[in-house]
Design a protein around this motif. Sequence first.
Motif, short mmCIF file in Angstrom:
data_model
loop_
_atom_site.label_atom_id
_atom_site.label_comp_id
_atom_site.label_asym_id
_atom_site.label_seq_id
_atom_site.Cartn_x
_atom_site.Cartn_y
_atom_site.Cartn_z
N UNK A 4 11.62 0.07 1.60
CA UNK A 4 10.50 0.25 2.53
C UNK A 4 10.63 -0.57 3.80
N UNK A 5 11.53 -1.56 3.81
CA UNK A 5 11.57 -2.53 4.89
C UNK A 5 12.88 -2.47 5.66
N UNK A 6 12.77 -2.57 6.99
CA UNK A 6 13.94 -2.53 7.86
C UNK A 6 13.87 -3.70 8.83
N UNK A 7 14.99 -4.40 8.99
CA UNK A 7 15.09 -5.50 9.96
C UNK A 7 16.12 -5.14 11.01
N UNK A 8 15.76 -5.34 12.27
CA UNK A 8 16.68 -5.02 13.37
C UNK A 8 16.65 -6.17 14.37
N UNK A 9 17.77 -6.83 14.53
CA UNK A 9 17.86 -7.99 15.44
C UNK A 9 18.80 -7.73 16.61
N UNK A 10 18.89 -6.48 17.03
CA UNK A 10 19.77 -6.10 18.13
C UNK A 10 19.32 -6.73 19.45
N UNK A 11 20.28 -7.09 20.29
CA UNK A 11 19.97 -7.59 21.63
C UNK A 11 19.45 -6.49 22.53
N UNK A 51 1.75 5.66 9.22
CA UNK A 51 1.29 4.45 8.55
C UNK A 51 2.29 3.32 8.56
N UNK A 52 3.51 3.57 9.06
CA UNK A 52 4.52 2.51 9.14
C UNK A 52 4.03 1.40 10.06
N UNK A 53 4.23 0.14 9.64
CA UNK A 53 3.91 -1.02 10.48
C UNK A 53 5.19 -1.48 11.16
N UNK A 54 5.16 -1.53 12.48
CA UNK A 54 6.31 -1.95 13.28
C UNK A 54 5.97 -3.28 13.96
N UNK A 55 6.70 -4.34 13.61
CA UNK A 55 6.47 -5.66 14.20
C UNK A 55 7.53 -5.90 15.27
N UNK A 56 7.09 -6.34 16.44
CA UNK A 56 8.02 -6.63 17.54
C UNK A 56 7.92 -8.11 17.88
N UNK A 57 9.02 -8.79 17.76
CA UNK A 57 9.10 -10.25 17.95
C UNK A 57 10.07 -10.55 19.11
N UNK A 58 9.59 -10.89 20.28
CA UNK A 58 8.17 -10.96 20.58
C UNK A 58 7.89 -10.31 21.92
N UNK A 59 6.64 -10.16 22.26
CA UNK A 59 6.20 -9.41 23.44
C UNK A 59 6.91 -9.84 24.72
N UNK A 60 6.95 -11.15 24.97
CA UNK A 60 7.43 -11.65 26.26
C UNK A 60 8.94 -11.47 26.47
N UNK A 102 0.83 -1.21 0.00
CA UNK A 102 0.00 0.00 0.00
C UNK A 102 0.86 1.26 0.00
N UNK A 103 2.19 1.09 -0.07
CA UNK A 103 3.09 2.23 -0.15
C UNK A 103 3.64 2.71 1.18
N UNK A 104 3.35 1.97 2.26
CA UNK A 104 3.85 2.35 3.58
C UNK A 104 5.19 1.67 3.87
N UNK A 105 5.86 2.12 4.91
CA UNK A 105 7.07 1.48 5.38
C UNK A 105 6.72 0.41 6.41
N UNK A 106 7.70 -0.47 6.67
CA UNK A 106 7.53 -1.50 7.70
C UNK A 106 8.89 -1.79 8.33
N UNK A 107 8.85 -2.21 9.59
CA UNK A 107 10.07 -2.57 10.31
C UNK A 107 9.80 -3.81 11.15
N UNK A 108 10.80 -4.68 11.24
CA UNK A 108 10.68 -5.92 12.00
C UNK A 108 11.80 -5.96 13.02
N UNK A 109 11.42 -5.85 14.31
CA UNK A 109 12.38 -5.90 15.41
C UNK A 109 12.29 -7.28 16.06
N UNK A 110 13.38 -8.02 16.05
CA UNK A 110 13.32 -9.38 16.58
C UNK A 110 14.39 -9.65 17.63
#
Length: 237
Positions: free
Chosen positions: A124-131, A148-157, A91-99
């Motif tokens: 459009x996409x950024x991956x961050x796997x920092x401790x 409108x950026x979607x930020x995914x956080x992996x994981x809550x706990x 849809x033209x938005x950015x996204x980021x995945x923090x794991x």
Amino acid sequence: MKLSAPIYHLKRKAKRLSREDGIPLHDALDRIAATEGFSAWSLLAAKAAAMTPAGKLFPHFQPGDLVLVGARPGQGKTLMSLELAVEAMRAGHHAAFFSLEYTEKDVVDRFRAIGADPAQFRELFEVDCSDAISADYVVKQMAVAPRGTVVVIDFLQLLDQRRENPDLTVQVRALKSFARDKGLIVVFISQIDRSYDPSTKPCPDLSDVRLPNPLDLNLFDKTCFLNKDEVQFRAAS
């Protein structure tokens, strides 16, 4: 109309056809689409996207939403979250995945598992796997993220597993405030307690979220729980 195979299998078939027949890949893709009943690959891809649970769910999300995606291991919660990120980028938005669990290669491999090409979304996409991932870390990294950026956080706990990080409730409240101020959509992947019994209900719910530390689950605006082929979506009343 149901496809004869997942879209990533169809893409592999098209690449093989392109090599074997010596034709451009876009022609091979269109030929594969024709065998599935579509006049062009673009139409097949659009139909496939609309058929995925993420394609149906994403239009329900609004900037500022805090979303929880929960399932037991192996039920597709990470893939669902990545599919939501892909829907945003389409849809033209950015996204980021923090794991705090996966490596960047793991994330790329899971992209391919849902039939998405990471190179297509490179800008459009950024991956961050920092401790060091925590609410403060995410806020800092996403300070200039567009609305409108979607930020995914992996994981809550895992957010408060380091002793120097604030309590989980403090972090989730901070991310909720940040999401609303910036107009972001923050998606938390969540573990489900082992006591969840699929024989008593088709999908887990908020009562089944694994909480080693206290958290007010009413902070989430939307929830999505998965189990096998079942997907249950709810919006806060």
